[in-house]
Write a protein that holds these residues in place. Structure first.
Motif, PDB file in Angstrom:
ATOM      1  N   ALA A  18      16.482  53.346  67.462  1.00  0.00           N
ATOM      2  CA  ALA A  18      15.593  52.557  66.594  1.00  0.00           C
ATOM      3  C   ALA A  18      15.945  51.082  66.780  1.00  0.00           C
ATOM      4  O   ALA A  18      16.747  50.510  66.041  1.00  0.00           O
ATOM      5  CB  ALA A  18      15.770  52.984  65.139  1.00  0.00           C
ATOM      6  N   TRP A  19      15.366  50.462  67.780  1.00  0.00           N
ATOM      7  CA  TRP A  19      15.694  49.072  68.103  1.00  0.00           C
ATOM      8  C   TRP A  19      15.184  48.119  67.022  1.00  0.00           C
ATOM      9  O   TRP A  19      14.130  48.335  66.438  1.00  0.00           O
ATOM     10  CB  TRP A  19      15.046  48.675  69.433  1.00  0.00           C
ATOM     11  CG  TRP A  19      15.450  49.454  70.629  1.00  0.00           C
ATOM     12  CD1 TRP A  19      14.669  50.295  71.365  1.00  0.00           C
ATOM     13  CD2 TRP A  19      16.736  49.447  71.270  1.00  0.00           C
ATOM     14  NE1 TRP A  19      15.379  50.822  72.414  1.00  0.00           N
ATOM     15  CE2 TRP A  19      16.657  50.309  72.382  1.00  0.00           C
ATOM     16  CE3 TRP A  19      17.945  48.796  70.997  1.00  0.00           C
ATOM     17  CZ2 TRP A  19      17.730  50.544  73.232  1.00  0.00           C
ATOM     18  CZ3 TRP A  19      19.016  49.034  71.847  1.00  0.00           C
ATOM     19  CH2 TRP A  19      18.912  49.896  72.946  1.00  0.00           C
ATOM     20  N   SER A  20      15.903  47.054  66.823  1.00  0.00           N
ATOM     21  CA  SER A  20      15.398  45.980  65.979  1.00  0.00           C
ATOM     22  C   SER A  20      14.373  45.175  66.786  1.00  0.00           C
ATOM     23  O   SER A  20      14.297  45.290  68.017  1.00  0.00           O
ATOM     24  CB  SER A  20      16.534  45.071  65.513  1.00  0.00           C
ATOM     25  OG  SER A  20      17.218  44.502  66.615  1.00  0.00           O
ATOM     26  N   ASP A  21      13.592  44.371  66.103  1.00  0.00           N
ATOM     27  CA  ASP A  21      12.486  43.675  66.756  1.00  0.00           C
ATOM     28  C   ASP A  21      12.947  42.766  67.901  1.00  0.00           C
ATOM     29  O   ASP A  21      12.221  42.595  68.886  1.00  0.00           O
ATOM     30  CB  ASP A  21      11.706  42.846  65.724  1.00  0.00           C
ATOM     31  CG  ASP A  21      10.947  43.702  64.719  1.00  0.00           C
ATOM     32  OD1 ASP A  21      10.736  44.893  65.017  1.00  0.00           O
ATOM     33  OD2 ASP A  21      10.579  43.175  63.652  1.00  0.00           O
ATOM     34  N   HIS A  22      14.141  42.189  67.794  1.00  0.00           N
ATOM     35  CA  HIS A  22      14.553  41.227  68.820  1.00  0.00           C
ATOM     36  C   HIS A  22      14.837  41.886  70.168  1.00  0.00           C
ATOM     37  O   HIS A  22      14.954  41.203  71.183  1.00  0.00           O
ATOM     38  CB  HIS A  22      15.788  40.438  68.354  1.00  0.00           C
ATOM     39  CG  HIS A  22      17.095  41.081  68.674  1.00  0.00           C
ATOM     40  ND1 HIS A  22      17.643  42.100  67.907  1.00  0.00           N
ATOM     41  CD2 HIS A  22      17.971  40.859  69.685  1.00  0.00           C
ATOM     42  CE1 HIS A  22      18.794  42.463  68.422  1.00  0.00           C
ATOM     43  NE2 HIS A  22      19.026  41.742  69.500  1.00  0.00           N
ATOM     44  N   MET A  23      14.905  43.232  70.196  1.00  0.00           N
ATOM     45  CA  MET A  23      15.159  43.920  71.461  1.00  0.00           C
ATOM     46  C   MET A  23      13.896  44.146  72.276  1.00  0.00           C
ATOM     47  O   MET A  23      13.961  44.517  73.444  1.00  0.00           O
ATOM     48  CB  MET A  23      15.846  45.260  71.198  1.00  0.00           C
ATOM     49  CG  MET A  23      17.272  45.157  70.665  1.00  0.00           C
ATOM     50  SD  MET A  23      18.398  44.334  71.820  1.00  0.00           S
ATOM     51  CE  MET A  23      18.421  45.509  73.178  1.00  0.00           C
ATOM     52  N   GLU A  53      11.258  51.259  75.210  1.00  0.00           N
ATOM     53  CA  GLU A  53      10.749  51.220  73.841  1.00  0.00           C
ATOM     54  C   GLU A  53      11.233  52.417  73.045  1.00  0.00           C
ATOM     55  O   GLU A  53      11.466  52.334  71.838  1.00  0.00           O
ATOM     56  CB  GLU A  53       9.217  51.161  73.857  1.00  0.00           C
ATOM     57  CG  GLU A  53       8.591  51.043  72.483  1.00  0.00           C
ATOM     58  CD  GLU A  53       7.075  50.942  72.551  1.00  0.00           C
ATOM     59  OE1 GLU A  53       6.457  50.834  71.473  1.00  0.00           O
ATOM     60  OE2 GLU A  53       6.525  50.966  73.667  1.00  0.00           O
ATOM     61  N   GLU A  62      22.989  43.627  68.948  1.00  0.00           N
ATOM     62  CA  GLU A  62      22.317  44.755  68.297  1.00  0.00           C
ATOM     63  C   GLU A  62      23.290  45.698  67.616  1.00  0.00           C
ATOM     64  O   GLU A  62      23.053  46.166  66.496  1.00  0.00           O
ATOM     65  CB  GLU A  62      21.480  45.512  69.340  1.00  0.00           C
ATOM     66  CG  GLU A  62      20.708  46.704  68.808  1.00  0.00           C
ATOM     67  CD  GLU A  62      19.451  46.305  68.046  1.00  0.00           C
ATOM     68  OE1 GLU A  62      18.725  47.207  67.605  1.00  0.00           O
ATOM     69  OE2 GLU A  62      19.193  45.096  67.881  1.00  0.00           O
ATOM     70  N   ARG A 119      27.135  43.303  65.431  1.00  0.00           N
ATOM     71  CA  ARG A 119      27.134  42.461  64.252  1.00  0.00           C
ATOM     72  C   ARG A 119      27.278  43.285  62.967  1.00  0.00           C
ATOM     73  O   ARG A 119      26.752  44.400  62.909  1.00  0.00           O
ATOM     74  CB  ARG A 119      25.841  41.633  64.210  1.00  0.00           C
ATOM     75  CG  ARG A 119      25.818  40.520  65.249  1.00  0.00           C
ATOM     76  CD  ARG A 119      24.541  39.739  65.168  1.00  0.00           C
ATOM     77  NE  ARG A 119      24.601  38.540  66.025  1.00  0.00           N
ATOM     78  CZ  ARG A 119      23.579  37.771  66.293  1.00  0.00           C
ATOM     79  NH1 ARG A 119      22.387  38.047  65.776  1.00  0.00           N
ATOM     80  NH2 ARG A 119      23.711  36.711  67.064  1.00  0.00           N
TER      81      ARG A 119
END
Length: 391
Positions: free
Chosen positions: A195-200, A228, A295, A298
């Motif tokens: 589940a990638w964050s938007d910045h990826m 994706e 990702e 942090r």
């Protein structure tokens, strides 16, 4: 009447038909699809990695724990034999820097055409759109475009494939005919959902290079890709068995650097540079590795060096089994003789991905299919040695 019927025309089935016909048997090779070797041809789109040249112990270790029948098959038909076989079909090969072996033309179709020509010369009959429907009494039952067909060969080799890539013919539906003999299917050589964050999003499709992946006792230096849907590629596939079994995945973002060297580099004066620019400058991390560190790392700890050497990758499990390159599970080896014959069904042999084994990509899968097809066919010839193949 056929002396032998081979069901499934992938690498294992084609090899079984070749060996049986070369042994003097009248062979019918059947496949449910409109044409043969579909998954073989799909593998050729990425270059057709036939095998891998490396010490035998290393080659066999890639398959994990091996039952005696599988080990014997691979020992008798390993990388050197695969190379000789392909060259015998007129194919020029080359060995890459990692030991992987490919046809010079980097595709499967010329080899498959040459192989089918040899089978034709040996008198092998091929029936496509023949969907096997188990047994009708003592006969093999097929649904064909010309109606139902029943065959009673002296020996049968089943090479029905695993349970992935159904559109290419491998769907695992055959398992219903072998109640109690099949280990549950599971994806192998598969991607994992993230589940990638938007910045990826800007990194989708980007390769992850110069890393080492670890899951349990499996380690890979192969390349992988951010998609994706998650993370996939050869580097992931090499550790996918351990991941599927619950081992955590970590990435070493600088596998050729010691933790101490990383710490010393990070201790250099940073000045007004952002942490990201400092990491890029002193560690030479590319944008993809920096993005992965952000990702999954942090909030950053005070000491970044251990995190860079073992970055935990949070994932949501394997992608669906039908997307997997291969599958684990299948006919259990304790239900088979050392010659891959079903103990409860004399004269019926099994080969290829329908057996309960798995291996990473990189030449191991195709070699395993070829080797088991050959092994089962030789055992079938031996089983039928008292039968005149021309009766």
């Amino acid at each position: 009447m056929a002396d032998a019927v081979v069901i499934g025309a992938g690498p294992a089935g084609l090899m079984a038909a070749d060996v049986l016909a070369s042994g003097g048997f009248r062979v019918i090779l059947t496949d449910a699809m409109p044409s043969v070797g579909r998954k073989f041809l799909m593998a050729g789109k990425s270059g057709l990695n036939l095998t891998k040249v490396e010490p035998e112990a290393e080659f066999l270790a890639a398959f994990g724990p091996l039952p005696p029948a599988m080990q014997k098959a691979l020992s008798e038909f390993g990388p050197n034999e695969v190379i000789a076989w392909a060259e015998g079909l007129g194919q020029q090969l080359f060995i890459g820097s990692t030991g992987r072996v490919f046809p010079t033309v980097m595709k499967a179709s010329p080899l498959l055409r040459a192989w089918l020509a040899r089978l034709a010369d040996l008198g092998v009959s091929i029936g496509t759109r023949w969907r096997w429907d188990g047994w009708d009494g003592d006969a093999l039952a097929f649904d064909t475009i010309d109606g139902r067909r029943l065959l009673r060969p002296h020996v049968t080799v089943l090479a029905l494939g695993g349970a992935s890539w159904a559109r290419l013919g491998a769907n695992g539906h055959w398992a219903r005919h072998f109640e109690g003999a099949v280990a549950p299917f599971a994806p192998a050589n598969m991607g994992f959902r993230v589940a990638w964050s938007d910045h990826m999003a800007r990194h989708f499709g980007a390769p992850i290079k110069s890393v080492a992946l670890r899951a349990g006792d499996q380690v890979s230096r192969g390349e992988c890709v951010i998609s994706e849907k998650g993370i996939e590629g050869g580097g992931v596939y090499a550790v996918s068995r351990a991941m599927r079994e619950g081992a955590a995945l970590t990435l070493d973002l600088l596998p050729d650097w010691s933790e101490q060297r990383i710490a010393e580099a990070l201790a250099k004066p940073r000045g007004k540079a952002s942490l990201s620019n400092h990491l890029r400058k002193v560690l030479r991390l590319d944008p993809v590795r920096l993005a992965l560190l952000a990702e999954f790392g942090r909030p950053y700890p005070d000491n970044l060096a251990p995190l860079i050497k073992a970055l935990p990758i949070r994932h949501l499990g394997p992608r669906p089994m039908d997307e997997a390159i291969s599958t684990a599970g299948g006919i259990m080896f304790d239900k088979l003789t050392d010659g891959l014959m079903l103990r409860d069904m004399p004269g019926v042999f099994c080969a290829g991905e329908m057996l309960d084994w798995e291996a990473p990509t990189g030449g191991y899968l195709i070699t395993g299919c070829l080797a088991t097809g050959r092994h089962a066919a030789h055992a079938a010839l031996d089983f039928a040695k008292d039968i005149d193949p021309r009766d």
